[in-house]
Design an enzyme around this catalytic site. Structure first.
Site, mmCIF file in Angstrom:
data_model
loop_
_atom_site.group_PDB
_atom_site.id
_atom_site.type_symbol
_atom_site.label_atom_id
_atom_site.label_comp_id
_atom_site.label_asym_id
_atom_site.label_seq_id
_atom_site.Cartn_x
_atom_site.Cartn_y
_atom_site.Cartn_z
ATOM 1 C CG ASP A 255 -2.149 0.868 1.005
ATOM 2 O OD1 ASP A 255 -3.166 0.672 1.687
ATOM 3 O OD2 ASP A 255 -2.079 1.742 0.104
HETATM 4 C C1 GLC Z 1 -4.306 4.345 -0.295
HETATM 5 C C2 GLC Z 1 -5.206 3.159 -0.049
HETATM 6 C C3 GLC Z 1 -5.178 2.137 -1.156
HETATM 7 C C4 GLC Z 1 -4.965 2.847 -2.475
HETATM 8 C C5 GLC Z 1 -3.562 3.438 -2.446
HETATM 9 C C6 GLC Z 1 -3.284 4.286 -3.684
HETATM 10 O O1 GLC Z 1 -3.706 4.767 0.887
HETATM 11 O O2 GLC Z 1 -5.074 2.484 1.193
HETATM 12 O O3 GLC Z 1 -6.419 1.445 -1.140
HETATM 13 O O4 GLC Z 1 -5.094 1.942 -3.563
HETATM 14 O O5 GLC Z 1 -3.320 4.212 -1.288
HETATM 15 O O6 GLC Z 1 -4.117 5.400 -3.704
#
Ligand code: GLC
Length: 713
Positions: A255
């Site tokens: 993430d």
């Molecule tokens: C965010 C989210 C994830 C998302 C990623 C990119 O913090 O937790 O679900 O796909 O970052 O935006």
């Protein structure tokens, strides 16, 4: 002789796939042999906010990723979270995944994945950062709207066709957030402690189905910790379970900003590091080179602290992802904002709306009548595709509930008053009085409220700070009902809310964040154009402390700031309500129709089953009402006199069926006996208890028509 024939026949069938994989593997090994160490390292981390590097000199492409689970996010700047404000990134906003879950319809999930995959492909994205399948543990989790509810079986069944639909476009589904990301509060560091049984029986099944049945090409690690290790580099979750036990051959992507340690990132199963900040002071040309899997990783390889084979395994997976996506021959072109996608969005929206209450058959409203309809509520006109965090969208079209109602009820006089506001600076008393002034003479009042995508509502990065409907909606509903009894409430939300006010109203619709076709879908249900068939994918506890995660106090939710303990263990959602005999306001699987259904007869094909057999439940359901409609027949199973602690019953099968008025349909639901297994922590393996089970057949977890006793021998 037969076995020999069967072997050669199955080899003959599998041969083309084996051949393609062998050819792919050769290509991959050939490319690896040409790559320098620096090039291989560069592929294992970001080069921008939403892309990882390719190798230009060899024609190896970059990998482009995009949110989100309900549509393709507007283009983000190269190296910051700002929007690029392009004019060609308007998209179809599909309903949130809670709505898809509420349809209990795998065919619609396939349509969903196919459509969103076409839009991702058209926008030249190789990885779609979705779907999310984290289990709904607490009604306060800000991101529940992005997920598929409280039951692992429902989420497991619906996630598979979504993935297949996306991936047939040459776009990888990146299933998230693996794992145990069941709240937003302290999401970046909270350490989850949960038993092996609850981990394997509740929190992992949807991810396991995504990998083993859906063949997902990517998995996203979650921000939180599990047993002390961050999930983006967690040895147990990524190496032992995901890659070794489940045989995952795709790419683990962190993430954004979820990586915290080079050694763990190298050895614990992470393949691409995303979202770690860049450092332009270090290098204008390669500002991400100091990511954890950048130069620190390179130095360890060059210094012979880490074998190059560890790096090669990551690159092998990344190249495999490329051959499945950006390098895939003859991949489709994709398409966007077309009739088919809007039809898909409408179908899912109208099939996902749940009729929770309908006293005196108050709904549907006859749209031929010249009546006065008073529409009250900020959510009647508020866009719900923007906001909520990374799943937000820039829809090319978004029909508001008010507009949908105005279009559907052309013979009526429609009056609108906001009634309340999420903006604290607005004079709420004035709004309240305006609302009360228009309800008095109305024939029908439609209160369109619920939650929204603001912080501490249904939004990423913050949990709700109350279980109540916000902005004094309950008080307004009560005042309105004193002036006009003919009131229906439409909840626009992605979470359960406290519903003591339900006695003040005749009807309640649970309407989700429905996207582009929101208003058309809501209006179709209100007019009876569509007979509601949605079922709740999560329970509505009467009180917050009736929910298992809150029953055990702060250490259970949200934790003490360092760790939290899932003390309800396997008893999540209806499992808790059933077993502890705590009646919810509305139960998992509940959803009414404008017609009525009854079970005429049911039976299992046998009374006794061996472990590797399949239980075949046959039932005949009749539509006893005047309107055609769809019903979701649900089959639960529960062990009698179990030797261990088990939920009273668990969903093990369901089927949605269309039945014309006064007709009946025969339905067969199959339950492999293996699906009755529990996870034996002592043996770290699944075990089937022999003995008597009850098979519960009904149309809600708290509305069981028939019980059948069977025995596993
Ligand atoms: C965010 C989210 C994830 C998302 C990623 C990119 O913090 O937790 O679900 O796909 O970052 O935006």
């Amino acid at each position: 002789m037969y076995m020999i024939f069967k072997f050669f026949f199955s080899f003959f069938l599998a041969f083309p796939i084996l051949l393609v994989n062998a050819q792919q593997d050769d290509k991959i090994e050939n490319l690896i042999s040409q790559l320098t160490i620096e090039e291989k390292i560069s592929m294992c981390h970001a080069q921008s906010k939403f892309s990882s590097a390719g190798v230009p000199r060899l024609g190896i492409p970059e990998i482009w990723m995009s949110d989100g689970p309900h549509g393709i996010r507007p283009e983000i700047n190269w190296d910051d979270w700002g929007y690029a404000n392009w004019t060609n990134d308007y998209v179809t906003a599909f309903p949130a995944l809670t709505c898809l879950a509420a349809t209990f319809n795998p065919d619609l999930s396939m349509k969903y994945g196919t459509s969103i995959g076409e839009e991702a492909r058209y926008r030249k994205k190789d990885v779609l950062l979705g779907p999310g399948v984290n289990i709904y543990r607490t009604p306060l989790n800000g991101r529940n709207f992005e997920y598929m509810g409280e039951d692992p079986y429902l989420a497991s069944v619906l996630v598979v066709p979504y993935i297949k639909g996306v991936q047939k476009n040459g776009v990888a589904a990146c299933v998230k957030h693996y794992a145990l990301n069941n709240q937003e509060h302290w999401r970046g560091h909270i350490n989850v402690e949960v038993s092996d049984r609850a981990l394997h029986e509740i929190y992992l099944p949807a991810f396991k189905a995504a990998v083993k049945e859906g063949s997902a090409w990517a998995i996203m690690g979650s921000y939180n910790k599990f047993r002390g290790q961050h999930c983006c580099h967690n040895d147990l979750l990524l190496n032992k379970i995901l890659k070794k036990s489940w045989g995952f051959d795709g790419v683990v992507i962190s993430d954004w900003g979820g990586v915290h340690n080079t050694n763990e990132a190298i050895f614990n199963g992470l393949d691409i590091e995303m979202g770690t900040p860049s450092d332009k002071n270090q290098s204008k040309r390669y500002p991400y080179q100091n990511n954890f899997l950048g130069k620190p990783f390179l130095d360890k390889i060059i210094g012979n602290e880490v074998k190059e084979s560890i790096l090669d395994d990551k690159v092998r997976r990344i190249l495999r992802l490329m051959l499945r996506t950006s390098l895939k021959q003859n991949k489709p072109f994709g398409s966007i904002n077309n009739k088919q996608h809007y039809e898909t969005a409408y179908k899912i929206a109208s099939e996902g709306i749940v009729l929770l209450k309908n006293t005196d058959n108050f709904l549907p409203i006859d749209k031929t009548k010249r009546i006065t309809i008073a529409v009250i509520g900020e959510n009647a006109e508020k866009s719900m595709s923007i906001g909520g965090g990374s799943s937000e969208l820039k829809p090319d079209k978004e029909i508001s509930p008010l507009l949908g109602i105005q279009k559907e009820f052309r013979n009526a006089v429609i009056k609108y008053a906001k009634g309340y506001s999420s903006d604290a600076t607005v004079n709420s008393d004035k709004l309240r009085k305006e609302a009360l002034s228009i309800v008095k003479d109305a024939d029908v009042v439609l209160f369109i409220g619920g939650l929204n995508k603001n912080r501490h509502q249904d939004s990423e990065a913050s949990d709700r700070d109350s279980y109540q409907l916000p902005y004094n909606q309950p008080e307004l509903i009560k005042e309105i009902s004193k002036n006009n009894k003919n009131i229906a409430v439409i909840l626009v939300s992605g979470n359960a809310v406290e519903t003591r006010w339900k006695t003040d109203v005749k009807s309640i619709l649970q309407s989700w964040y429905l996207g582009s076709e929101a208003g058309n879908a809501i209006a179709s249900i209100l007019s009876g154009e569509v007979n509601p068939s949605g079922k709740l994918p999560f329970s509505f506890p009467m009180n917050l402390n009736d929910n298992g995660a809150h029953y055990f106090g702060k250490l259970s939710y949200p934790g003490d700031g360092v760790s939290q303990y899932y003390k309800e263990d396997i008893l999540v959602g209806y499992r808790w309500h059933d077993t502890k005999k705590i009646v919810p306001s509305f139960s998992f699987g509940h959803g009414l129709s404008y017609t009525s259904f009854e079970l005429l007869k049911s039976s299992s094909d046998k009374n006794e089953y061996l472990i590797n057999e399949t239980i075949r439940v046959n039932c005949t359901v009749k539509n006893t009402g005047k309107l055609e409609g769809k019903e979701v027949v649900q089959v639960y199973a529960g062990k009698v006199n179990s030797k261990i602690n088990r939920a009273k019953k668990e969903l093990k099968g369901f089927k949605k069926v269309f039945i014309k008025s006064n007709q009946s349909e025969k339905i067969k639901i199959e339950i492999p006996v293996n699906n009755l297994a529990f996870y034996n922590e002592k043996d770290s393996d699944w075990e089937i208890e022999k003995g008597e089970y009850i098979i519960y057949i009904g149309n809600a977890s708290d509305n069981i028509w028939e019980e059948i006793s069977i025995t596993i021998i």
